[in-house]
Scaffold this active site. Sequence first.
Site, PDB file in Angstrom:
ATOM      1  N   HIS A 258       0.834  -1.205   0.000  1.00  0.00           N
ATOM      2  CA  HIS A 258       0.000   0.000   0.000  1.00  0.00           C
ATOM      3  C   HIS A 258       0.875   1.263   0.000  1.00  0.00           C
ATOM      4  CE1 HIS A 258      -3.373  -2.619   0.517  1.00  0.00           C
ATOM      5  NE2 HIS A 258      -3.020  -2.970   1.738  1.00  0.00           N
ATOM      6  N   ASP A 309      -5.071  -8.249  -2.748  1.00  0.00           N
ATOM      7  CA  ASP A 309      -5.413  -8.017  -1.353  1.00  0.00           C
ATOM      8  C   ASP A 309      -6.700  -8.720  -0.944  1.00  0.00           C
ATOM      9  OD1 ASP A 309      -5.570  -7.050   1.220  1.00  0.00           O
ATOM     10  OD2 ASP A 309      -5.272  -4.967   0.703  1.00  0.00           O
TER      11      ASP A 309
END
Length: 440
Positions: A258, A309
């Site tokens: 991220h 994810d």
Amino acid sequence: MNLFFQQARLPSGWARDVLVTVANGQITAVETGAAPGDAERVSGAVIPAMTNLHSHAFQRAMAGLAERGGAGVDDFWAWRAAMYGFLGRLTPDQVEAIAAQLQVELLEQGYAGICEFHYLHNAPDGGHYDDPAEMAWAIRRAAETTGIGLTLTPVLYTASGFGGAPPTDGQKRFIFDVDGFLRLIDTTKAEALSFHSLRAVTPEQMAAVLAAVPDLPIHIHAAEQTGEVEACLAWSGQRPVEWLLNHQDLSSRWALVHATHMTDAEATGLARSGATAVLCPSTEGNLGDGFFNAAPYLAAEGRFGIGTDSHVSTNPAEELRWFEYGRRLQARHRTLGGEEGGNVGAWLWTQAAKAGSGPTGRSVGEIAVGARADFVVLDPDHPTLAGRADDLILDSFVFSGQGAVREVWAGGKRLVQDGRHIARDAVAARYRSALQALTD
């Protein structure tokens, strides 16, 4: 094994009549302008396959379950509470079924490898299974079924907040102490290791693990939400990426997942460290986390890869589109990727594909000697690709090529043919059975 590609995207660009030799899942020779001889002919436009650099497999089964509007702020933290509720009943067999279904979907879309950020370790009551690695074996069994290239990255998760705050009841299935974690890495022969985040481990625990395991790739969530940044500042006086730059020897061994909320200085520092930023744009968008600060990072030649994810999407082209469109929305103009005058889709795909080598610890993402034999074969007759040549093929595939994947090879094995995984039906049947048991 010899394969003959009519056209293939090599590191130097597109080539015709490419003879590729594969042994033990790796490319051992590449010859252009070659005669096919007795090689197996592969018809279509061949590109390097993508590696999915960030996955929580069990979350594939909850995609769509946290999409209800209501009063108050619905953000990552509200989603996390829903996730804790979902995982309470999951068994190893169910996790295996979910992981296999996910991997089939990923393969059919153009991923040939996956980094499984594995933190669902314990039984529902929070105790270890008789074999503490039981959940890790479930992930490995799924990969054996589907053939995907697995990088198992067990996760150290000990705390609920910065400074070693005690874990909550919802986190009890994640918790291992350092000694148990090191045994888990050894027992499972893990290909990488992960720290969940700075809020979930202490600096002392990180130091102990890194001293004991000096060579594996390292993955960590960092600066995903503004709330995390604020809590890190309160704890240390530094932002998460800033703290890592100041306290860890970041290098190509590291993958920061991220890294959404970085200052320009942090982005430049991360890029210069050689670490890989692992972007998961569809999940980051689903959770409302924010856009990656790409301009300074790419200006400093930072490396980026992609992951799915929480698996609200399983399509690598969609992740790349989200990344590029986010940049365009921030800058309010178009065509930001790649070299000046270059093809944006081709640049996005090739950069993200080859960035997988650091986080996996093996050469991937290129059709080159020494790399893993991972290929995507695009259908040149697909309407989106019709009449396209060279990097216009990749531009069209990335930006509008849904359904253009004809074949996917992973480790030299053809696992997807005519757009379908060879074990799709059996895997889907087991997945449906697992989901039915969870909803009964």
